[in-house]
Design an enzyme around this catalytic site. Structure first.
Site, PDB file in Angstrom:
ATOM      1  N   HIS A  14       1.550   4.237  -2.909  1.00 61.94           N
ATOM      2  CA  HIS A  14       1.509   5.692  -2.727  1.00 61.94           C
ATOM      3  C   HIS A  14       2.692   6.351  -3.430  1.00 61.94           C
ATOM      4  O   HIS A  14       2.546   7.378  -4.110  1.00 61.94           O
ATOM      5  CB  HIS A  14       1.553   6.040  -1.237  1.00 61.94           C
ATOM      6  CG  HIS A  14       0.221   6.080  -0.564  1.00 61.94           C
ATOM      7  ND1 HIS A  14      -0.845   6.807  -1.063  1.00 61.94           N
ATOM      8  CD2 HIS A  14      -0.222   5.503   0.585  1.00 61.94           C
ATOM      9  CE1 HIS A  14      -1.885   6.664  -0.251  1.00 61.94           C
ATOM     10  NE2 HIS A  14      -1.535   5.880   0.751  1.00 61.94           N
ATOM     11  N   GLU A  57      -6.279   7.041  -1.133  1.00 62.15           N
ATOM     12  CA  GLU A  57      -6.198   5.823  -0.332  1.00 62.15           C
ATOM     13  C   GLU A  57      -6.822   4.640  -1.069  1.00 62.15           C
ATOM     14  O   GLU A  57      -6.287   3.523  -1.044  1.00 62.15           O
ATOM     15  CB  GLU A  57      -6.887   6.018   1.019  1.00 62.15           C
ATOM     16  CG  GLU A  57      -6.123   6.885   1.995  1.00 62.15           C
ATOM     17  CD  GLU A  57      -4.733   6.355   2.272  1.00 62.15           C
ATOM     18  OE1 GLU A  57      -4.592   5.137   2.539  1.00 62.15           O
ATOM     19  OE2 GLU A  57      -3.783   7.144   2.206  1.00 62.15           O
ATOM     20  N   HIS A 112       0.840  -1.207   0.000  1.00 61.12           N
ATOM     21  CA  HIS A 112       0.000   0.000   0.000  1.00 61.12           C
ATOM     22  C   HIS A 112       0.872   1.254   0.000  1.00 61.12           C
ATOM     23  O   HIS A 112       0.614   2.211  -0.747  1.00 61.12           O
ATOM     24  CB  HIS A 112      -0.911  -0.037   1.230  1.00 61.12           C
ATOM     25  CG  HIS A 112      -1.724   1.195   1.449  1.00 61.12           C
ATOM     26  ND1 HIS A 112      -3.033   1.320   1.038  1.00 61.12           N
ATOM     27  CD2 HIS A 112      -1.418   2.377   2.060  1.00 61.12           C
ATOM     28  CE1 HIS A 112      -3.499   2.501   1.379  1.00 61.12           C
ATOM     29  NE2 HIS A 112      -2.537   3.169   2.009  1.00 61.12           N
ATOM     30  N   GLU A 113       1.914   1.258   0.822  1.00 62.19           N
ATOM     31  CA  GLU A 113       2.800   2.417   0.885  1.00 62.19           C
ATOM     32  C   GLU A 113       3.631   2.554  -0.387  1.00 62.19           C
ATOM     33  O   GLU A 113       3.861   3.669  -0.876  1.00 62.19           O
ATOM     34  CB  GLU A 113       3.711   2.319   2.110  1.00 62.19           C
ATOM     35  CG  GLU A 113       2.997   2.132   3.442  1.00 62.19           C
ATOM     36  CD  GLU A 113       1.911   3.160   3.696  1.00 62.19           C
ATOM     37  OE1 GLU A 113       1.988   4.271   3.139  1.00 62.19           O
ATOM     38  OE2 GLU A 113       0.969   2.848   4.453  1.00 62.19           O
TER      39      GLU A 113
END
Length: 289
Positions: A148, A223, A144-145
């Site tokens: 980003h 997100e 997930h990071e």
């Protein structure tokens, strides 16, 4: 610990507020007022983007200091080695340079990514996350990071914040000028400086709150994209499992930051001011992929 994505926004707002006061002084000295709308717009652009750009380039160092984290130069134990290998593998999958890696001591189950560019980024995870999640769940959080960073979310947030800052300064300036302007008994143009400053500062605060709401909406949208990016890297079932784990652990307070630092776990509050969508909505979105 409550200081991540909105830390970027708070820093940005603080810098912009100070620059706005400097802008007022410049306008007073140069005599640029409401009669020069073009000049006000140009100055608002310069000062508006200055605040967000300064916040962006300070984001990595601020994030490390705020959580007391140190970048891992050489893995010293199994947890650090696992994190190093995971970030290295996923960054290669996402076609981005390998970010710096940090582990910080906190009972909160959290992680964040930050940095001015893809070439100068950071992924940090808490000891609470490593202690409370399985490797599959933690792998999804790291993905997930990484998503980003691959999506360029910090830069995109900076551009949005620069535009918002510009409108905050510009509209405050135009309205405060109109509110404080008048004519004397001889018909000459006058301006009440005290009224001008009071109205301008009050409007910057009000418009700043509205700008923050817009930025939070944008953060929630990103997100969802980062969740989808994680699903592409490790599979949506792992990401769903990670979010479900978060539903069963103590959630930290709402992060008060882009800095975007973009943390995996936002707290519950009124959705307009949430940096992250509710966990149940994120899980539903992943199931619908």
């Amino acid at each position: 610990m409550a200081k991540r994505i909105v830390l970027f926004l708070l820093t940005n707002l603080a810098i912009t507020f100070v620059l706005g006061i400097v802008l007022n002084i410049i306008f007073q000295v140069t005599g640029i007022q409401g009669g020069s709308t073009g000049g006000i717009l140009v100055m608002s652009l310069v000062f508006g983007f200055a605040g967000s750009l300064i916040s962006l380039f300070m984001s990595k160092s601020m994030a490390l200091r705020s959580v007391g984290a140190e970048v891992i130069q050489q893995p010293r134990n199994h947890a650090e080695q696992w994190l190093f290998d995971t970030v290295q593998r996923q960054s290669q999958q996402a076609n981005i340079p390998m970010p710096d890696i940090a582990i910080y001591h906190s009972a909160d189950v959290n992680a964040f990514a930050t940095g001015a560019t893809k070439n100068n980024s950071l992924v940090a995870v808490s000891t609470g996350l490593l202690d409370n999640m399985t490797e599959d769940e933690a792998e999804a959080v790291v993905a997930h990071e990484i998503a980003h960073i691959a999506n360029g979310d910090m830069v995109t947030m900076t551009l949005l914040q620069g535009v918002l800052n510009t409108f905050v300064i510009f509209l405050s300036r135009i309205i405060s000028t109109a509110a404080s302007s008048g004519k004397d008994e001889n018909g000459n143009a006058t301006q009440n400086t005290l009224v001008f400053w009071i109205v301008d500062i009050a409007l910057q605060m009000i418009f700043g709150v509205i700008a923050t709401m817009i930025a939070m909406w944008f953060s929630r949208y990103r997100e969802y994209r980062a969740d989808a990016g994680s699903a592409q890297l490790v599979g949506k079932e792992k990401m769903i499992a990670a979010l479900q784990r978060l539903q069963h652990v103590h959630e930290p307070q709402e992060m008060q930051g882009s800095l975007a630092a973009f943390m995996i776990n936002g707290a519950r509050s009124k959705e307009l001011f949430m940096s992250h969508p509710p966990l149940e909505k994120r899980i539903e979105a992943l199931r619908n992929l």
